[in-house]
Design an enzyme around this catalytic site. Structure first.
Site, mmCIF file in Angstrom:
data_model
loop_
_atom_site.group_PDB
_atom_site.id
_atom_site.type_symbol
_atom_site.label_atom_id
_atom_site.label_comp_id
_atom_site.label_asym_id
_atom_site.label_seq_id
_atom_site.Cartn_x
_atom_site.Cartn_y
_atom_site.Cartn_z
ATOM 1 N N HIS A 128 25.313 32.237 -34.959
ATOM 2 C CA HIS A 128 23.603 32.855 -34.601
ATOM 3 C C HIS A 128 22.853 32.644 -35.908
ATOM 4 O O HIS A 128 23.610 32.674 -37.239
ATOM 5 C CB HIS A 128 24.056 34.037 -34.512
ATOM 6 C CG HIS A 128 22.646 34.834 -33.972
ATOM 7 N ND1 HIS A 128 21.597 35.284 -34.686
ATOM 8 C CD2 HIS A 128 22.152 35.124 -32.655
ATOM 9 C CE1 HIS A 128 20.613 35.947 -34.138
ATOM 10 N NE2 HIS A 128 21.027 35.595 -32.953
ATOM 11 N N ASP B 119 10.157 33.507 -26.969
ATOM 12 C CA ASP B 119 11.491 33.888 -27.739
ATOM 13 C C ASP B 119 10.977 34.209 -29.257
ATOM 14 O O ASP B 119 9.847 33.509 -29.515
ATOM 15 C CB ASP B 119 12.542 32.897 -27.623
ATOM 16 C CG ASP B 119 13.552 33.069 -28.464
ATOM 17 O OD1 ASP B 119 14.139 34.320 -28.374
ATOM 18 O OD2 ASP B 119 14.221 32.555 -29.018
ATOM 19 N N GLY C 198 26.112 42.113 -31.376
ATOM 20 C CA GLY C 198 26.585 41.688 -32.813
ATOM 21 C C GLY C 198 28.090 41.063 -32.611
ATOM 22 O O GLY C 198 28.221 40.410 -31.619
ATOM 23 N N GLU D 196 30.959 36.880 -40.279
ATOM 24 C CA GLU D 196 29.911 36.141 -39.674
ATOM 25 C C GLU D 196 30.219 34.464 -39.800
ATOM 26 O O GLU D 196 29.453 33.833 -38.990
ATOM 27 C CB GLU D 196 28.319 36.350 -40.316
ATOM 28 C CG GLU D 196 28.102 37.690 -39.850
ATOM 29 C CD GLU D 196 27.387 37.931 -38.331
ATOM 30 O OE1 GLU D 196 27.966 37.118 -37.326
ATOM 31 O OE2 GLU D 196 26.534 38.868 -38.124
ATOM 32 N N SER E 117 30.398 32.920 -36.545
ATOM 33 C CA SER E 117 29.249 32.664 -35.519
ATOM 34 C C SER E 117 28.214 31.743 -35.817
ATOM 35 O O SER E 117 28.046 31.434 -37.044
ATOM 36 C CB SER E 117 28.601 34.261 -35.688
ATOM 37 O OG SER E 117 27.514 34.035 -34.743
ATOM 38 N N CYS F 224 0.970 -1.385 0.097
ATOM 39 C CA CYS F 224 -0.035 -0.032 -0.103
ATOM 40 C C CYS F 224 0.928 1.262 -0.085
ATOM 41 O O CYS F 224 2.129 1.106 0.119
ATOM 42 C CB CYS F 224 -0.986 -0.166 1.128
ATOM 43 S SG CYS F 224 -0.116 0.245 2.720
ATOM 44 N N ASP G 249 18.354 30.981 -23.969
ATOM 45 C CA ASP G 249 16.753 30.895 -23.412
ATOM 46 C C ASP G 249 16.959 30.206 -22.199
ATOM 47 O O ASP G 249 16.089 30.062 -21.358
ATOM 48 C CB ASP G 249 15.858 30.396 -24.306
ATOM 49 C CG ASP G 249 15.809 31.337 -25.685
ATOM 50 O OD1 ASP G 249 15.798 32.389 -25.596
ATOM 51 O OD2 ASP G 249 15.392 30.587 -26.759
ATOM 52 N N LEU H 44 33.071 45.892 -37.379
ATOM 53 C CA LEU H 44 31.882 45.829 -36.470
ATOM 54 C C LEU H 44 30.674 45.546 -37.582
ATOM 55 O O LEU H 44 30.466 46.377 -38.381
ATOM 56 C CB LEU H 44 31.664 47.101 -35.551
ATOM 57 C CG LEU H 44 32.845 47.495 -34.731
ATOM 58 C CD1 LEU H 44 32.421 48.714 -33.911
ATOM 59 C CD2 LEU H 44 33.020 46.277 -33.390
#
Length: 768
Positions: A486, A423, A516, A481, A484, A13, A660, A527
């Site tokens: 991203h 997001d 960036g 880039e 990166s 039980c 996130d 940049l």
């Protein structure tokens, strides 16, 4: 700290589960211990430097239970064996009890009594009841052991009740044979009926309880047993356990894909419904991911193994579902506390009822019946099964629909959520952006060999000059880039590749989260990023004109593009703005539907993004989202969530990326997309395998439905005991002259647990 599951048998039980849990928590080195009566498992987290599995098993065995490491198939076989034993125990008890039932009930309703029954009534009852006690001796032995260990459980109550009735009848019978005294009444039939009904209840409870885990069993059964690998150019069938990462697997039409991998040859459509819940087959080509346990429908596929064993998606799904079942929702804690003290309290109530009726002038036999009935009708099992059975069904149904609910806490939290934050990139949008606009600003870095004079640039460039400028901007931005990960960076690199533009080497590359990237091409400082990146480096967005006016073409153009929902990046070389690059991401097909349904449910919605407010508001307007949290750096997302929580909101965060994960952890309910990173999936409490935002709504809907079932179960479990125990104690007798029969009490107790489990099983009928 390591996590392990242990299979525990001989729990009778929920009090057993609570007692084991309390004992384990006192052991040094054990951080957490959750014992689930419904699944018969202990979910442990412990420090291997201070304790180990053998020590933990020893503690469990010392309490009178069996413990072994959890193995899926062995566990299922063990459960089937226990169910069979319980069935036979009930059938034997019933067959032996039928003559006693006929003797007692037949006399009451006037059925003909065979002479042999009449002449040997007492002997027959004594022999048959003794055999039934022996058939159910496990209940008595369990009850006695727990009393001596000062950890009484439900079996202890059953033992005291049936032993009292049996012992009283035995003494009266012996007295009759020795002294030939008159017998007013024997209670062998009470002990017999109780044990028969308890045996039936335990069998039905175990059988139905096992069905609540069918979703997990089905998932376990999806795994193919063998795979065909290509070895030295030849096909070879090998057990699934021998497949290694890097093996080339061949899958023919109609076969199951054995493990996770990447297609290297062939084209086909694959039925992924068993894993993702998606009914439409998914096309697979070279470079696509395939998932183990899905079905190859049409063509022949060859794929390279990427995950095997416990690393496959199927194994991870099974683990998530089992962990969810093993976890406890806050609502379960009350039931656990009551279960811990339930048996001693019921025993005290039974003794008090016995004494009170004796003092009130009733006979010993009358008071004894009250005592036995109170002990028998009490049922902590219904309380203990209320939450885990419903949670097991809920998480199992969710898994079949491509939603992984990792904790029972998430089930309870989802219903309370009033604000859902999304997001943007990769969540509301497809996360596969494309370059839409390149706007040249300055000719200062256009090479002299291009044949363009610097003074030829005023505010507009000719088409030929613009083309050269676009190529230069693309070449510089793409070179930067390519370092990166991203999605926006990948969009620029892909655009450069599409235009056949050769990329340069970059030195001193730096990713600046939320702003960036920066680096050097040759001796030039480059940049690429937001307004803030430019202003932080002393690069103005407006320039003085003749007459003292400002030329704000850069800012004006950015605002124009951002109002279209595009993300705009500024490219500067040696502190001079060279141009703008606008990137747009398409919305997921079902984003708008998901937001609409959330609003219908009364939930508020918001976007959280590193983009500026205009881009966020443009997306929000398209989708009908209530508010925008813009220009939020990754490290600031969790702070924004906390601020909203401090305002009284119960926040759900929906995200997919590594940036996130802090926000997912901070939110009251973290929902991660299955297409996202491993860390986001690890942090989220709910995982949407299909990457369909409508599943956010389904998850909330399913959680609410499951929690309602838990509340129903707990209500009826509490209600049953709150009503049953006073009635068993004879509270109605002074008013109605009616007294509850111990056998009826046993029947009610047996079916109280079964009714809770059946209510959980009814969840199968719900369509999501």
């Amino acid at each position: 700290m390591i996590k392990k599951n242990i299979k525990i048998s001989k729990m009778h039980c929920v009090s057993c589960a609570v007692n084991i849990e309390e004992a384990l928590k006192k052991e040094e080195g054990i951080k957490s211990a959750v014992v689930n009566f419904a699944t018969e498992k202990a979910h442990l987290e412990f420090n291997e430097q201070k304790t180990n599995l053998e020590k933990i098993k020893k503690v469990i065995r010392g309490l009178g239970y069996d413990a072994l490491e959890d193995e899926h198939h062995h566990g299922l076989d063990l459960n089937n064996q226990v169910t069979k034993k319980m069935r036979w125990r009930f059938l034997i008890s019933l067959i032996l009890g039928l003559p006693i039932i006929y003797l007692v009930m037949g006399e009451m309703i006037g059925l003909p009594q065979p002479k042999i029954f009449i002449e040997n009534n007492i002997i027959l009852q004594l022999i048959l009841s003794t055999l039934i006690v022996l058939a159910n001796l496990n209940i008595w032995s369990s009850g006695i052991k727990k009393i001596f260990k000062f950890r009484p459980n439900m079996d202890s109550l059953i033992f005291i009740g049936t032993f009292t009735a049996y012992l009283y009848s035995l003494i009266v019978s012996i007295s009759y044979f020795i002294n030939q005294t008159n017998i007013s009444h024997l209670y062998f039939e009470s002990a017999v009926f109780i044990l028969i009904f308890i045996a039936l209840g335990k069998y039905l409870e175990n059988a139905t309880k096992g069905k609540t885990g069918e979703a997990i069993k089905k998932l376990i059964g999806l795994q193919p047993k063998e795979a065909t690998i290509i070895l030295n150019g030849e096909e070879k069938r090998i057990p699934i356990s021998e497949v290694k990462v890097g093996d080339i697997i061949l899958v023919k039409p109609g076969e199951k894909i054995p493990v996770d991998g990447l297609v290297v040859e062939g084209y086909s459509s694959v039925d992924e419904k068993a894993i993702t819940g998606e009914s439409i087959p998914v096309e697979k080509n070279i470079g696509d991911i395939v998932i183990g346990a899905t079905i190859n429908k049409t063509g022949v596929l060859k794929f390279k193994t990427t995950k095997v064993g416990s690393e496959t998606m199927l194994a991870q799904i099974i683990k998530v579902v089992e962990d969810a079942v093993g976890s406890k929702a806050p609502i379960q804690l009350l039931a656990d506390k009551i279960s811990l003290y339930f048996t001693p309290i019921v025993f005290v109530i039974a003794v008090l009822a016995f004494v009170v009726w004796l003092i009130a002038g009733q006979s010993f036999v009358f008071s004894l019946v009250i005592f036995v009935t109170v002990l028998i009708i009490a049922c902590p099992c219904a309380l203990g099964l209320a939450t885990p059975t419903a949670a097991m069904m809920g998480t199992g149904l969710a898994a079949q629909n491509g939603i992984l609910i990792k904790t029972s806490r998430a089930l309870e939290t989802a219903e309370k959520v009033n604000l859902v934050i999304f997001d943007k990139t990769g969540t509301l949008t497809k996360g596969d952006p494309e370059v839409t606009d390149i706007i040249p600003i300055s000719p200062l870095v256009i090479p002299a060999e291009a044949g363009i004079k610097k003074e030829s640039k005023k505010e507009q460039l000719s088409e030929s000059i613009t083309e050269i400028a676009n190529q230069e901007i693309t070449q510089i931005a793409g070179s930067l880039e390519k370092n990166s990960e991203h999605p926006l960076a990948q969009a620029i690199v892909n655009y450069a590749i599409k235009k056949n533009i050769a990329l340069s080497e970059v030195n001193d590359f730096r990713a600046l989260p939320g702003q960036g990237v920066s680096g050097k091409i040759g001796n030039n400082k480059v940049l690429l990023g937001t307004r803030k990146l430019m202003t932080d480096n002393g690069i103005p967005l407006c320039h003085s004109r003749e007459g003292g006016n400002l030329n704000c073409f850069v800012e004006e153009k950015m605002i124009e593009l951002e109002n279209q929902g595009k993300t705009v990046m500024i490219l500067s070389v040696d502190n001079k703005i060279l141009g703008l690059i606008a990137v747009a991401d398409t919305l997921k097909e079902n984003s708008k539907d998901a937001i609409k349904i959330l609003h219908q449910l009364g939930k508020k919605t918001a976007i959280i993004t590193g983009d500026n407010k205009r881009v966020g508001e443009a997306i929000a307007k398209q989708l009908g989202i209530d508010s925008v949290l813009s220009e939020v750096l990754p490290k600031e997302k969790s702070d924004e969530i906390k601020r909203l929580q401090d305002e009284g909101n119960i926040v759900a965060m929906v995200g997919d990326g590594i940036n996130d994960s802090p926000a997912l952890a901070q939110s009251d309910l973290g929902i991660a997309l299955g297409s996202g990173t491993d860390i986001a999936m690890e942090t989220g409490e709910i995982i949407l395998i299909k990457d369909d935002l409508r599943d956010v709504v389904r998850a909330i809907d399913l959680s609410k439905y499951t929690l309602n079932k838990i509340k129903q179960n707990l209500f009826w479990a509490f209600f049953y005991n709150a009503i049953g125990i006073p009635i068993a104690a004879g509270i109605l007798y002074p008013f109605t002259g009616w007294l509850l029969n111990p056998a009826i009490a046993a029947l009610a107790m047996a079916f109280s647990s079964v009714s809770v489990v059946l209510n959980a099983l009814s969840m199968k009928l719900k369509k999501f």
